[in-house]
Motif scaffolding. Structure first.
Motif, PDB file in Angstrom:
ATOM      1  N   TYR A 164       0.849  -1.177   0.000  1.00 37.69           N
ATOM      2  CA  TYR A 164       0.000   0.000   0.000  1.00 37.69           C
ATOM      3  C   TYR A 164       0.895   1.241   0.000  1.00 37.69           C
ATOM      4  O   TYR A 164       1.962   1.245   0.608  1.00 37.69           O
ATOM      5  N   SER A 165       0.451   2.268  -0.713  1.00 39.03           N
ATOM      6  CA  SER A 165       1.259   3.472  -0.904  1.00 39.03           C
ATOM      7  C   SER A 165       0.475   4.674  -0.396  1.00 39.03           C
ATOM      8  O   SER A 165      -0.552   5.039  -0.970  1.00 39.03           O
ATOM      9  N   ILE A 166       0.952   5.283   0.687  1.00 37.82           N
ATOM     10  CA  ILE A 166       0.294   6.449   1.260  1.00 37.82           C
ATOM     11  C   ILE A 166       1.313   7.176   2.132  1.00 37.82           C
ATOM     12  O   ILE A 166       2.220   6.547   2.690  1.00 37.82           O
ATOM     13  N   ASN A 167       1.179   8.487   2.228  1.00 41.72           N
ATOM     14  CA  ASN A 167       2.061   9.272   3.085  1.00 41.72           C
ATOM     15  C   ASN A 167       1.571   9.137   4.535  1.00 41.72           C
ATOM     16  O   ASN A 167       0.717   9.895   4.991  1.00 41.72           O
ATOM     17  N   GLU A 168       2.111   8.151   5.240  1.00 34.36           N
ATOM     18  CA  GLU A 168       1.640   7.875   6.596  1.00 34.36           C
ATOM     19  C   GLU A 168       2.006   8.969   7.592  1.00 34.36           C
ATOM     20  O   GLU A 168       1.513   8.978   8.721  1.00 34.36           O
ATOM     21  N   GLY A 169       2.847   9.911   7.185  1.00 37.81           N
ATOM     22  CA  GLY A 169       3.138  11.052   8.041  1.00 37.81           C
ATOM     23  C   GLY A 169       1.907  11.901   8.313  1.00 37.81           C
ATOM     24  O   GLY A 169       1.858  12.652   9.292  1.00 37.81           O
ATOM     25  N   ASN A 170       0.899  11.759   7.437  1.00 40.21           N
ATOM     26  CA  ASN A 170      -0.363  12.506   7.602  1.00 40.21           C
ATOM     27  C   ASN A 170      -1.431  11.689   8.323  1.00 40.21           C
ATOM     28  O   ASN A 170      -2.598  12.086   8.341  1.00 40.21           O
ATOM     29  N   TYR A 171      -1.054  10.566   8.928  1.00 41.82           N
ATOM     30  CA  TYR A 171      -2.026   9.626   9.484  1.00 41.82           C
ATOM     31  C   TYR A 171      -3.049  10.299  10.401  1.00 41.82           C
ATOM     32  O   TYR A 171      -4.259  10.055  10.284  1.00 41.82           O
ATOM     33  N   LEU A 172      -2.596  11.155  11.293  1.00 41.80           N
ATOM     34  CA  LEU A 172      -3.508  11.760  12.268  1.00 41.80           C
ATOM     35  C   LEU A 172      -4.540  12.674  11.603  1.00 41.80           C
ATOM     36  O   LEU A 172      -5.579  12.969  12.199  1.00 41.80           O
ATOM     37  N   VAL A 192     -10.053   5.769   6.363  1.00 40.31           N
ATOM     38  CA  VAL A 192      -8.696   5.572   5.827  1.00 40.31           C
ATOM     39  C   VAL A 192      -7.778   5.040   6.921  1.00 40.31           C
ATOM     40  O   VAL A 192      -6.960   4.141   6.686  1.00 40.31           O
ATOM     41  N   LYS A 193      -7.909   5.573   8.141  1.00 39.58           N
ATOM     42  CA  LYS A 193      -7.112   5.065   9.263  1.00 39.58           C
ATOM     43  C   LYS A 193      -7.396   3.585   9.498  1.00 39.58           C
ATOM     44  O   LYS A 193      -6.483   2.781   9.729  1.00 39.58           O
ATOM     45  N   LYS A 194      -8.679   3.226   9.435  1.00 33.92           N
ATOM     46  CA  LYS A 194      -9.065   1.820   9.635  1.00 33.92           C
ATOM     47  C   LYS A 194      -8.426   0.929   8.558  1.00 33.92           C
ATOM     48  O   LYS A 194      -7.965  -0.188   8.837  1.00 33.92           O
ATOM     49  N   TYR A 195      -8.405   1.432   7.319  1.00 31.91           N
ATOM     50  CA  TYR A 195      -7.829   0.623   6.233  1.00 31.91           C
ATOM     51  C   TYR A 195      -6.326   0.453   6.421  1.00 31.91           C
ATOM     52  O   TYR A 195      -5.779  -0.634   6.178  1.00 31.91           O
ATOM     53  N   ILE A 196      -5.640   1.513   6.859  1.00 35.23           N
ATOM     54  CA  ILE A 196      -4.195   1.396   7.092  1.00 35.23           C
ATOM     55  C   ILE A 196      -3.916   0.340   8.169  1.00 35.23           C
ATOM     56  O   ILE A 196      -3.011  -0.490   8.025  1.00 35.23           O
ATOM     57  N   LYS A 197      -4.704   0.360   9.240  1.00 37.35           N
ATOM     58  CA  LYS A 197      -4.529  -0.650  10.288  1.00 37.35           C
ATOM     59  C   LYS A 197      -4.841  -2.053   9.761  1.00 37.35           C
ATOM     60  O   LYS A 197      -4.181  -3.036  10.139  1.00 37.35           O
ATOM     61  N   GLU A 215     -12.836   1.235   0.064  1.00 35.22           N
ATOM     62  CA  GLU A 215     -14.109   1.938  -0.098  1.00 35.22           C
ATOM     63  C   GLU A 215     -15.130   1.480   0.949  1.00 35.22           C
ATOM     64  O   GLU A 215     -15.884   2.288   1.497  1.00 35.22           O
ATOM     65  N   GLN A 216     -15.161   0.176   1.213  1.00 39.41           N
ATOM     66  CA  GLN A 216     -16.122  -0.349   2.184  1.00 39.41           C
ATOM     67  C   GLN A 216     -15.833   0.163   3.590  1.00 39.41           C
ATOM     68  O   GLN A 216     -16.758   0.504   4.342  1.00 39.41           O
ATOM     69  N   MET A 217     -14.549   0.271   3.932  1.00 35.25           N
ATOM     70  CA  MET A 217     -14.192   0.768   5.263  1.00 35.25           C
ATOM     71  C   MET A 217     -14.527   2.255   5.404  1.00 35.25           C
ATOM     72  O   MET A 217     -14.920   2.709   6.471  1.00 35.25           O
ATOM     73  N   ILE A 218     -14.378   2.996   4.318  1.00 36.93           N
ATOM     74  CA  ILE A 218     -14.758   4.407   4.348  1.00 36.93           C
ATOM     75  C   ILE A 218     -16.274   4.536   4.507  1.00 36.93           C
ATOM     76  O   ILE A 218     -16.777   5.374   5.270  1.00 36.93           O
ATOM     77  N   ALA A 219     -17.033   3.687   3.782  1.00 41.44           N
ATOM     78  CA  ALA A 219     -18.497   3.710   3.892  1.00 41.44           C
ATOM     79  C   ALA A 219     -18.970   3.323   5.292  1.00 41.44           C
ATOM     80  O   ALA A 219     -19.950   3.866   5.807  1.00 41.44           O
ATOM     81  N   ASP A 220     -18.235   2.384   5.919  1.00 47.70           N
ATOM     82  CA  ASP A 220     -18.634   1.884   7.231  1.00 47.70           C
ATOM     83  C   ASP A 220     -18.225   2.811   8.380  1.00 47.70           C
ATOM     84  O   ASP A 220     -18.649   2.611   9.527  1.00 47.70           O
TER      85      ASP A 220
END
Length: 333
Positions: free
Chosen positions: A205-213, A219-224, A325-330
């Motif tokens: 997965y590719s994301i700037n995790e420095g912006n996590y907070l 999106v946080k749920k998906y990263i976890k 997408e499902q985690m964002i919807a949920d």
């Protein structure tokens, strides 16, 4: 081996209404990309690395190579006479080509001339992204803003050039995604990856995790989720973030994965630009079997309202994007 020029001509029958114009347009992009590639390879000794000290309309500091690439692509496209105007990340407004031949052209091009240009200083892969539309204003008249503000589903062609350990041009005209690798000894692009297909799932997965907070809860749920130890599901995934959209997408296209640049508290509309970053990459993603989304909406169905409009963006392997997408919807905010 089949060259890019030969392949484009061979596929002309897919677009009989283009009468060779689309072929000439892609030829102009090929020429400009070779010139830009040459300068990138010697940027450190040609004194064209670093910032100009000038900000573009989006408040971002322009790099010297941003402006160089923008000029070369603009000149190449105007010289061929197949384009009536361009829009670029580096231009405040669209540019109209008002010669007689320009105004009689059918196409407009939107582009990010040098994506990830700050990576040049540290010798990391960068790229050029382009998107091609058929104009909606009458042929023979100057181009207008509405010619550029079209949804991604209206794209005629899109692609990118990645300047890395090898230089590749990857494009689609709606009939699959095809990649061409440049032979540096000849300066010729040869077909190396025909009908590229993105794996349905991947391991990174590719994301700037420095912006996590600052990320939305979904999106946080998906990263976890990506970080959980679930061997039977090939998790945890590996975090791979280059910081150049072209480079991150290219890796995921070949190996599978998901790229995300979601909204944040400071940038609720996201950072990436819809028209010349997200739409062309979305076209390539869908043509290779992947998905591109804001997290809640298909990217290519968005009706643009501004030339430099930003949107949240995620794209990549279909199964991975669907899960995000499902985690964002949920987990609505």
């Amino acid at each position: 081996m089949i060259t890019l020029g030969e392949y484009i001509i061979e596929k002309q029958h897919d677009f009989p209404e283009a009468s060779g114009e689309l072929t000439g347009l892609l030829g102009a992009i090929r020429l400009a990309s070779k010139i830009v590639n040459r300068e990138i390879n010697k940027a450190g000794i040609a004194n064209i690395i670093g910032a100009t000290g000038i900000e573009n309309i989006q408040g971002e500091t322009q790099q010297k190579l941003d402006l160089y690439a923008n000029d070369k692509f603009k000149q190449a496209l105007e010289a061929r006479g197949e384009v009536c105007g361009i829009a670029s990340e580096e231009e405040d407004d669209f540019v109209s080509f008002d010669s007689e031949r320009g105004m009689n052209s059918k196409y407009v091009v939107l582009m990010d001339p040098l994506d990830g240009s700050t990576n040049i200083d540290v010798n990391v892969s960068v790229g050029t992204i382009f998107s091609i539309y058929r104009r909606i204003s009458p042929v023979g008249t100057p181009v207008i803003l509405e010619d550029f503000l079209q949804p991604g589903v209206k794209q005629v062609a899109a692609g990118y050039v990645i300047y890395g350990s090898s230089t590749m041009l990857v494009y689609t005209t709606g009939n699959g995604v095809h990649g061409f690798t440049c032979d540096p000894s000849l300066g010729v692009f040869y077909l190396s990856h025909e009908n590229m297909q993105q794996p349905k799932s991947g391991k990174c997965y590719s994301i700037n995790e420095g912006n996590y907070l600052k990320f939305p809860l979904g999106v946080k749920k998906y990263i976890k989720y990506c970080q959980e130890i679930v061997p039977e599901d090939n998790r945890p995934y590996t975090s791979r973030y280059i910081g150049s959209l072209v480079a991150d997408f290219h890796r995921n296209l070949l190996k599978g994965g998901i790229f995300m640049y979601p909204s944040t508290a400071q940038a609720p509309e996201g950072k990436l630009r819809l028209l010349y970053e997200c739409n062309p990459i979305a076209f390539l993603a869908e043509q290779s079997g992947g998905i591109a989304s804001t997290g809640t909406q298909r990217i290519m169905e968005i009706d643009p309202t501004a030339l430099h409009q930003r949107v949240p963006f995620m794209c990549g392997s279909a199964d991975m994007v669907k899960t995000a997408e499902q985690m964002i919807a949920d987990n609505p905010e």
